[in-house]
Design a protein around this motif. Structure first.
Motif, PDB file in Angstrom:
ATOM      1  N   GLY A 111     -28.488  30.521 -61.741  1.00  0.00           N
ATOM      2  CA  GLY A 111     -27.344  30.207 -62.281  1.00  0.00           C
ATOM      3  C   GLY A 111     -27.252  30.086 -63.923  1.00  0.00           C
ATOM      4  N   LEU A 112     -28.133  29.349 -64.434  1.00  0.00           N
ATOM      5  CA  LEU A 112     -28.500  29.351 -65.856  1.00  0.00           C
ATOM      6  C   LEU A 112     -28.827  30.680 -66.506  1.00  0.00           C
ATOM      7  N   ALA A 113     -29.778  31.171 -65.841  1.00  0.00           N
ATOM      8  CA  ALA A 113     -30.054  32.881 -66.258  1.00  0.00           C
ATOM      9  C   ALA A 113     -29.021  33.548 -66.419  1.00  0.00           C
ATOM     10  N   PHE A 114     -28.042  33.492 -65.404  1.00  0.00           N
ATOM     11  CA  PHE A 114     -26.862  34.198 -65.411  1.00  0.00           C
ATOM     12  C   PHE A 114     -25.834  34.118 -66.510  1.00  0.00           C
ATOM     13  N   GLY A 115     -25.781  32.610 -66.737  1.00  0.00           N
ATOM     14  CA  GLY A 115     -25.206  32.426 -68.104  1.00  0.00           C
ATOM     15  C   GLY A 115     -25.467  32.749 -69.263  1.00  0.00           C
ATOM     16  N   LEU A 116     -26.974  32.284 -69.513  1.00  0.00           N
ATOM     17  CA  LEU A 116     -27.543  32.806 -70.632  1.00  0.00           C
ATOM     18  C   LEU A 116     -27.601  34.632 -70.835  1.00  0.00           C
ATOM     19  N   GLY A 117     -27.618  35.094 -69.697  1.00  0.00           N
ATOM     20  CA  GLY A 117     -27.803  36.636 -69.822  1.00  0.00           C
ATOM     21  C   GLY A 117     -26.324  37.136 -70.214  1.00  0.00           C
ATOM     22  N   CYS A 141     -30.453  39.576 -64.958  1.00  0.00           N
ATOM     23  CA  CYS A 141     -31.402  38.224 -65.400  1.00  0.00           C
ATOM     24  C   CYS A 141     -31.297  37.323 -64.320  1.00  0.00           C
ATOM     25  N   ALA A 142     -30.230  36.922 -63.422  1.00  0.00           N
ATOM     26  CA  ALA A 142     -30.062  36.187 -62.476  1.00  0.00           C
ATOM     27  C   ALA A 142     -31.095  36.604 -61.375  1.00  0.00           C
ATOM     28  N   GLY A 143     -31.003  37.839 -61.234  1.00  0.00           N
ATOM     29  CA  GLY A 143     -31.856  38.263 -60.082  1.00  0.00           C
ATOM     30  C   GLY A 143     -33.149  38.417 -60.171  1.00  0.00           C
ATOM     31  N   VAL A 144     -33.621  38.576 -61.552  1.00  0.00           N
ATOM     32  CA  VAL A 144     -34.998  38.665 -61.952  1.00  0.00           C
ATOM     33  C   VAL A 144     -35.656  37.397 -61.920  1.00  0.00           C
ATOM     34  N   PHE A 145     -34.786  36.161 -62.260  1.00  0.00           N
ATOM     35  CA  PHE A 145     -35.263  34.823 -62.194  1.00  0.00           C
ATOM     36  C   PHE A 145     -35.327  34.405 -60.690  1.00  0.00           C
ATOM     37  N   LEU A 146     -34.320  34.760 -60.018  1.00  0.00           N
ATOM     38  CA  LEU A 146     -34.477  34.415 -58.471  1.00  0.00           C
ATOM     39  C   LEU A 146     -35.617  34.944 -57.751  1.00  0.00           C
ATOM     40  N   GLY A 206     -33.896  24.113 -57.446  1.00  0.00           N
ATOM     41  CA  GLY A 206     -34.568  24.740 -58.981  1.00  0.00           C
ATOM     42  C   GLY A 206     -34.258  26.051 -59.188  1.00  0.00           C
ATOM     43  N   VAL A 207     -34.646  26.919 -58.231  1.00  0.00           N
ATOM     44  CA  VAL A 207     -34.316  28.286 -58.410  1.00  0.00           C
ATOM     45  C   VAL A 207     -33.049  28.898 -58.380  1.00  0.00           C
ATOM     46  N   LEU A 208     -32.237  28.119 -57.621  1.00  0.00           N
ATOM     47  CA  LEU A 208     -30.741  28.495 -57.637  1.00  0.00           C
ATOM     48  C   LEU A 208     -30.169  28.078 -58.964  1.00  0.00           C
ATOM     49  N   GLY A 209     -30.476  26.826 -59.257  1.00  0.00           N
ATOM     50  CA  GLY A 209     -29.870  26.363 -60.483  1.00  0.00           C
ATOM     51  C   GLY A 209     -30.303  27.208 -61.616  1.00  0.00           C
ATOM     52  N   GLY A 210     -31.594  27.406 -61.735  1.00  0.00           N
ATOM     53  CA  GLY A 210     -32.334  28.349 -62.599  1.00  0.00           C
ATOM     54  C   GLY A 210     -31.482  29.786 -62.923  1.00  0.00           C
TER      55      GLY A 210
END
Length: 386
Positions: A97-103, A7-12, A91-95
């Motif tokens: 991290g958020l995607a990692f937590g949500l994932g 999830c974090a990789g895709v968002f990144l 924003g990308v790094l924060g997002g």
């Protein structure tokens, strides 16, 4: 973890693409424009003392104003693009991290039923309880199908194992009766007053063969019983079992001129004491029979942390390391010895392994440098006290 990282990789990746597109769009929007920075004339409102507010192209005031406007554009462009890069990266790094937590949370929520399936499978593996099922209750999805498939497979395996055990047990019981009759008839024939020496020798040979078949049947019964999970665990001391077996084996050891050394410390455990007695008996008998005259046997019991150990070592012939694993297979003997009926049926160590595994234990054998074997059986310790 893998799902959260995905999830974090895709968002990144998507965030970098979006920031790059925004960066190039903003940069293109703030580039030099001929119609804006190079008009035909410039008209501004200025006080009358500064002269007219109308300047034609290529005049000195016109060029000064145009260059100043271009400087302002360049400054705004650099600042804007810098902000796009900085806040885009934040924003990308924060997002990510958020995607990692949500994932992570989503994966835990989605995989919770799988964890339940895995826990049940682990309990079945540890307890060897073929009657236990997952019985997953949930929507008709892939996890429900997996759990139902596991239950179906488990049911078929339990039916297969039960059928195999019943067949072995029933066959062994059915074979005992004719063997008992044969032994009785041969014994009566041998003891008759008019029996010739040939008849007596033949009868003794038949009795030896009959005794070997009886031991084989007893071994099959013990093997079938040992493969069943031990559910009724009762505490006992492994030392008491070892002492009882050694007392019974003392006569055979003296007949074969084998010396037995006892190093018995308290070793409390739990399970079926009768099955464990058969385990110890098989190890001791093997150590005595697969030995040489004037040989020695060492029997040790001890407690170690959450395990208890039974160690049986003996002198004898050299055992190649590559034959160690095969001795635990049914009807396998060392050194190609398949005809000597006085050394058992070839099921002794197979029975040792299945009884140990039914109690949650392990068996390890290793050759001794001086010849013979050292076999170590580990069983779970009983903390309730014996």
């Amino acid at each position: 973890m893998r799902f959260a990282l995905a999830c974090a990789g895709v968002f990144l990746v998507l965030g970098v693409v979006v920031v790059a597109v925004v960066y190039f769009v903003v940069r293109q929007s703030l580039e030099y424009r001929n119609g804006l920075l190079t008009p035909a004339h410039i008209q501004v409102e200025v006080p009358e003392q500064y002269g007219p507010g109308w300047y034609e192209r290529f005049s000195q005031p016109y060029e000064v104003a145009r260059k100043r406007a271009d400087q302002v554009r360049a400054v705004y462009q650099a600042d804007t693009l810098g902000n796009v890069r900085l806040w885009g990266a934040v924003g990308v790094l924060g997002g990510a991290g958020l995607a990692f937590g949500l994932g992570w949370r989503s994966a835990g929520w989605v995989l919770r039923p799988l964890r339940s399936v895995n826990d049940t499978a682990q309990r079945v593996l540890l307890n060897q309880d073929l009657k236990q099922r997952i019985g997953f209750e949930g929507p008709r999805d892939e996890i429900k199908e997996l759990a139902d498939t596991f239950d179906t497979m488990h049911t078929r395996l339990a039916r297969s194992f039960d059928g195999q055990r019943r067949f072995v047990a029933n066959a062994a019981h059915e074979l005992r009766t004719p063997l008992t009759i044969n032994r009785t008839l041969v014994d009566v024939a041998v003891r008759r007053p008019d029996a010739t020496e040939d008849v007596k020798r033949l009868g003794e040979s038949l009795l030896l063969v009959n005794a070997r078949h009886e031991r084989l049947i007893d071994g099959l019964l013990a093997l079938a019983e040992g493969e069943q999970a031990v559910l009724d665990r009762r505490p006992f001391d492994l030392t008491d079992v070892a002492e009882h077996v050694l007392d019974q084996a003392a006569g055979e050891a003296a007949e074969r001129e084998v010396t037995i050394h006892r190093l018995l410390d308290s070793a409390p455990t739990a399970g079926e004491a009768v099955l464990v007695e058969r385990l110890v008996q098989n190890l001791v008998e093997n150590a005595i029979r697969h030995n040489h005259p004037k040989g020695e046997v060492w029997v040790t019991t001890r407690a170690r942390a959450d395990r208890v150990e039974l160690v049986v070592a003996n002198t004898g012939l050299q055992v190649p390391p590559y034959e160690i694993e095969t001795i635990f297979e049914p009807f396998r003997r060392l050194h190609g010895d398949r005809l000597r009926s006085d050394r058992g049926s070839g099921l002794g160590l197979s029975i040792v392994r299945v009884i140990a595994e039914a109690h949650g234990g392990t068996v390890l054998a290793r050759p001794r440098d001086e010849g013979g074997l050292t076999i170590t059986v580990e069983l779970p310790a009983d903390g309730s006290g014996v």
